[in-house]
Design a protein around this motif. Structure first.
Motif, PDB file in Angstrom:
ATOM      1  N   THR A  92       0.854  -1.187   0.000  1.00  0.00           N
ATOM      2  CA  THR A  92       0.000   0.000   0.000  1.00  0.00           C
ATOM      3  C   THR A  92       0.888   1.234   0.000  1.00  0.00           C
ATOM      4  OG1 THR A  92      -1.711  -1.164   1.261  1.00  0.00           O
ATOM      5  CG2 THR A  92      -1.837   1.233   1.215  1.00  0.00           C
ATOM      6  N   VAL A  93       0.459   2.263  -0.726  1.00  0.00           N
ATOM      7  CA  VAL A  93       1.226   3.494  -0.800  1.00  0.00           C
ATOM      8  C   VAL A  93       0.384   4.637  -0.230  1.00  0.00           C
ATOM      9  CG1 VAL A  93       2.590   5.028  -2.270  1.00  0.00           C
ATOM     10  CG2 VAL A  93       2.270   2.633  -2.924  1.00  0.00           C
ATOM     11  N   GLY A  94       0.972   5.389   0.692  1.00  0.00           N
ATOM     12  CA  GLY A  94       0.341   6.588   1.207  1.00  0.00           C
ATOM     13  C   GLY A  94       1.009   7.817   0.616  1.00  0.00           C
ATOM     14  N   LEU A  95       0.221   8.794   0.156  1.00  0.00           N
ATOM     15  CA  LEU A  95       0.746   9.991  -0.492  1.00  0.00           C
ATOM     16  C   LEU A  95       0.210  11.230   0.220  1.00  0.00           C
ATOM     17  CD1 LEU A  95      -0.072   8.973  -4.189  1.00  0.00           C
ATOM     18  CD2 LEU A  95       2.081   8.624  -3.012  1.00  0.00           C
ATOM     19  N   ARG A  96       1.095  12.212   0.437  1.00  0.00           N
ATOM     20  CA  ARG A  96       0.667  13.458   1.081  1.00  0.00           C
ATOM     21  C   ARG A  96       1.310  14.649   0.383  1.00  0.00           C
ATOM     22  NH1 ARG A  96       0.564  13.803   7.486  1.00  0.00           N
ATOM     23  NH2 ARG A  96      -1.392  12.694   7.063  1.00  0.00           N
ATOM     24  N   ASP A  97       0.489  15.675   0.184  1.00  0.00           N
ATOM     25  CA  ASP A  97       0.922  16.952  -0.386  1.00  0.00           C
ATOM     26  C   ASP A  97       1.180  17.915   0.769  1.00  0.00           C
ATOM     27  OD1 ASP A  97       1.248  19.347  -1.715  1.00  0.00           O
ATOM     28  OD2 ASP A  97      -0.837  19.462  -2.411  1.00  0.00           O
ATOM     29  N   LEU A  98       2.440  18.324   0.968  1.00  0.00           N
ATOM     30  CA  LEU A  98       2.807  19.154   2.120  1.00  0.00           C
ATOM     31  C   LEU A  98       2.661  20.649   1.872  1.00  0.00           C
ATOM     32  CD1 LEU A  98       6.021  17.256   3.229  1.00  0.00           C
ATOM     33  CD2 LEU A  98       3.740  17.110   4.228  1.00  0.00           C
ATOM     34  N   ASP A  99       2.696  21.082   0.613  1.00  0.00           N
ATOM     35  CA  ASP A  99       2.695  22.522   0.346  1.00  0.00           C
ATOM     36  C   ASP A  99       1.526  22.970  -0.535  1.00  0.00           C
ATOM     37  OD1 ASP A  99       3.453  21.383  -2.016  1.00  0.00           O
ATOM     38  OD2 ASP A  99       5.493  22.208  -2.022  1.00  0.00           O
ATOM     39  N   ASN A 100       0.528  22.097  -0.658  1.00  0.00           N
ATOM     40  CA  ASN A 100      -0.712  22.445  -1.369  1.00  0.00           C
ATOM     41  C   ASN A 100      -0.519  22.812  -2.836  1.00  0.00           C
ATOM     42  OD1 ASN A 100      -2.289  22.046   0.955  1.00  0.00           O
ATOM     43  ND2 ASN A 100      -1.901  24.128   1.647  1.00  0.00           N
ATOM     44  N   ASP A 101       0.516  22.236  -3.473  1.00  0.00           N
ATOM     45  CA  ASP A 101       0.681  22.474  -4.906  1.00  0.00           C
ATOM     46  C   ASP A 101       0.089  21.337  -5.743  1.00  0.00           C
ATOM     47  OD1 ASP A 101       2.472  20.430  -4.444  1.00  0.00           O
ATOM     48  OD2 ASP A 101       4.179  21.420  -5.429  1.00  0.00           O
ATOM     49  N   GLY A 102      -0.528  20.376  -5.071  1.00  0.00           N
ATOM     50  CA  GLY A 102      -1.156  19.256  -5.750  1.00  0.00           C
ATOM     51  C   GLY A 102      -0.245  18.082  -5.989  1.00  0.00           C
ATOM     52  N   LYS A 103       1.059  18.246  -5.768  1.00  0.00           N
ATOM     53  CA  LYS A 103       2.027  17.174  -5.988  1.00  0.00           C
ATOM     54  C   LYS A 103       2.307  16.442  -4.672  1.00  0.00           C
ATOM     55  CE  LYS A 103       2.830  18.763 -10.230  1.00  0.00           C
ATOM     56  NZ  LYS A 103       2.547  18.022 -11.469  1.00  0.00           N
ATOM     57  N   ALA A 104       2.541  15.159  -4.758  1.00  0.00           N
ATOM     58  CA  ALA A 104       2.850  14.372  -3.565  1.00  0.00           C
ATOM     59  C   ALA A 104       4.293  14.630  -3.137  1.00  0.00           C
ATOM     60  CB  ALA A 104       2.634  12.892  -3.827  1.00  0.00           C
ATOM     61  N   ASP A 105       4.492  15.148  -1.933  1.00  0.00           N
ATOM     62  CA  ASP A 105       5.831  15.362  -1.385  1.00  0.00           C
ATOM     63  C   ASP A 105       6.275  14.190  -0.540  1.00  0.00           C
ATOM     64  OD1 ASP A 105       6.060  18.229  -2.252  1.00  0.00           O
ATOM     65  OD2 ASP A 105       4.311  18.392  -0.951  1.00  0.00           O
ATOM     66  N   SER A 106       5.327  13.493   0.035  1.00  0.00           N
ATOM     67  CA  SER A 106       5.627  12.333   0.874  1.00  0.00           C
ATOM     68  C   SER A 106       5.031  11.085   0.234  1.00  0.00           C
ATOM     69  CB  SER A 106       5.044  12.525   2.278  1.00  0.00           C
ATOM     70  OG  SER A 106       5.149  11.342   3.024  1.00  0.00           O
TER      71      SER A 106
END
Length: 597
Positions: A92-106
């Motif tokens: 399973t992969v968890g994805l998070r956008d840290l700076d609200n640019d729509g791209k996954a940073d984590s």
């Protein structure tokens, strides 16, 4: 079982060094402020969309992704086809956008469950739980505020005790939940069309008959209902809700009419298995792959019947006495909401209820179409995300092309030609639509940036024009026919007509029948090979320097040019052989020459 026993962490942040403090922030901080959608990529991530829609690539190449789910805080969860490491963890992969640019940073890989087959699809969020579906289990973890990776104990909700579950090519466990506390799970049919798999394998043989009554309909080919909050259930704890459903990969509960909907993958290889009843063109476009409204007690007829979207009715399956026209007992079964063309492979269905898109998209269903593998000698088709408009609970008119551009090519000759294959659908908290694809693991976020009140046919016009593309339009019988043989059909035909003598491994019987593996007869002069298949062969021959004196029957009387080309292509590109493909015209020239090569 602990969901966090083993997991892989991969952080993608090109702007600064990742410290242990930042890692804690990534793991335990929520991303907020999803009210304002970010700007789309300049090229929309390669997609073609209706006017005033934009797309951005959230992440690329995370692995062979299946379904996805987006949490209320914008975190994305993706189920991979397989666990991603040798120790079988991290599926399973968890994805998070840290700076609200729509791209996954984590990007975090986690989960120590075991995938036992390649059909795992499911990741679903329901009532604060993350549900993960493998081929043989349904698991869940409570999601706590701030956590990307759940630290809660893993609960086993359902286990499939079928000892052959890993070999059942239609075993997937997408989930749907109603408002009464029930969970719905499909159990796919082990065979393609109801033939005896103990004798003929899951695909069957040319001309094969189906078992009647079908034993698969007892514990397979249907959808079962379970208690969504009860642990350690097996199939016997469930209630058989509906039957006659071959293979379901996508399923959901509709808020429009409070009913279950599913997309079904249909029977394959009509022309290859029944060449006297179905033309190659019919084999490419039939049977339909439908969107089903599944009510309690529904029976959609598999394996006895299939839906023909051209005739708009159920038709008797050829393995049960059908010929493409006979209705017979097929009239007894339920009909779908709409039928997609054959082999388009619907993978997910979603009813949009966000507030970002124009209101028309709340009256219908989005469907992700993975694309075909067995339409040869015609182009492969599907590979889009479409929208099915509804009116009064029924499909209204034709499907609309919503997202296109996944293939990267104009004509998909082989499935591998398609760069991306749409797979999963989900809605984000701001109403954006997320799409996953299964080749590389790319995820798009689609946003609407126009005036919702003035969206209509004019904004859809350019998408309507895309229906002329070879992987969307109905193929022309003559003009769209491709020349080369088909590997999939070749394998089926080889196992039926050739394997008894030359063996399934192509190594021959060390007595009368020569090997095909590493054979100069196979990889050398193609006219000599085609002559042998077409006209038969008797007398002594020499293969790789060794003499053989067997009898090979002629196949020209019952196999057409495409079938012969498919067998020849299959053996020239299998068993370690690396020779060129064979075309139908190559076969036609040898057939019409009247000479034995």
């Amino acid at each position: 079982m602990n969901f966090l026993n083993q997991f892989f962490i991969k952080i993608l942040n090109p702007r600064h060094h990742i410290t242990s403090t930042l890692l804690l922030i990534i793991l335990f901080s929520s991303c907020e402020n999803f009210k304002n959608s970010p700007k789309g990529d300049a090229d929309n991530g390669g997609l073609f969309l209706p006017d005033n829609f934009e797309a951005l690539v959230v992440v690329d190449s995370i692995g062979k992704a299946r379904h996805l789910a987006v949490n209320d805080n914008g975190d994305i969860y993706v189920k991979l086809t397989f666990n991603r490491a040798m120790d079988r963890s991290g599926g399973t992969v968890g994805l998070r956008d840290l700076d609200n640019d729509g791209k996954a940073d984590s990007i975090i890989y986690f989960g120590d469950y075991k995938d036992v087959g390649s059909s795992a699809v499911g990741v679903t969020i329901h009532n604060g739980y993350l549900y993960t579906s493998t081929v043989n289990q349904v698991l869940r973890n409570k999601l706590k505020p701030g956590e990307l990776v759940p630290t809660s104990k893993t609960e086993v909700i359902l286990t499939d005790l079928d000892t052959n579950v890993a070999k059942n090519w239609h075993t997937t466990k997408p989930l749907a939940f109603d408002s009464k506390g029930y969970m719905y799970v499909p159990f796919g049919a082990p065979s393609d069309a109801g033939q005896d798999i103990s004798k003929y394998g899951p695909i069957g043989i040319p001309g094969g008959k189906g078992l009647d009554p079908s034993p698969e309909r007892i514990n397979h080919a249907g959808i079962w209902r379970f208690d969504a909050n009860k642990n350690n259930q097996t199939q016997k704890d469930g209630y058989k809700f509906a039957t006659g459903i071959r293979s379901v990969v996508g399923m959901t509960w509709s808020p429009l009419d409070n009913n279950l909907y599913a997309v079904m993958n249909g029977i394959d290889n009509f022309h290859t298995i029944y060449p006297n009843l179905y033309t190659a063109w019919q084999g490419a476009v039939l049977p339909s792959e439908p969107l089903l409204k599944v009510t309690e007690g529904s029976d959609f007829g598999w394996p006895y019947a299939y839906y023909d979207h051209l005739l708009k009715k159920n038709v008797l399956q050829p393995g049960y006495g059908g010929d493409g026209k006979i209705i017979g007992r097929a009239a007894e079964f339920d009909v779908p909401v709409i039928g997609f063309p054959g082999h388009w492979a619907p993978m997910d269905v979603m009813f949009y209820q966000g507030n970002q898109f124009p209101e028309r998209y709340k009256q219908g269903a989005f469907v992700a179409l993975h694309g075909s593998t067995d339409r040869s000698p015609y182009p492969q088709a599907g590979y889009i995300v479409c929208f099915v408009p509804f009116e009064n609970g029924k499909a209204k008119g034709e499907i609309e092309i919503f997202a296109d551009g996944f293939t990267g090519v104009d004509t998909v000759v082989n499935t591998s030609d398609a760069v991306y294959r749409p797979m999963g659908l989900s809605t984000g908290p701001d109403g954006s639509l997320y799409i996953s694809e299964s080749n590389k693991g790319k995820i798009w976020r689609i946003m609407y940036k126009g005036d919702k009140e003035n969206f209509g046919e004019a904004q859809l016009a350019k998408m309507e024009k895309r229906k002329s593309r070879s992987y969307i339009k109905e193929p022309d019988v003559i003009k769209d026919k491709l020349p080369s043989g088909d590997m999939l059909a070749g394998g089926i035909l080889f196992n039926t007509y050739c394997a008894n003598c030359h063996q399934k491994d192509g190594k021959g019987d060390n007595n009368r029948f020569p090997p095909l593996a590493g054979s100069d007869w196979v990889t050398g002069d193609k006219t000599r090979l085609l002559g042998a298949i077409l006209n038969g062969l008797q007398g002594e021959i020499k293969v790789n320097g060794q003499k053989w004196d067997g009898l090979m029957p002629a196949h020209s009387g019952f196999l057409d040019d495409h079938a012969i080309a498919s067998i020849a292509t299959y053996i020239r590109q299998n068993f370690g052989n690396k020779a060129s493909v064979i075309s139908s015209s190559d076969v036609s020239i040898v057939r019409n020459s009247g000479k034995k090569k």
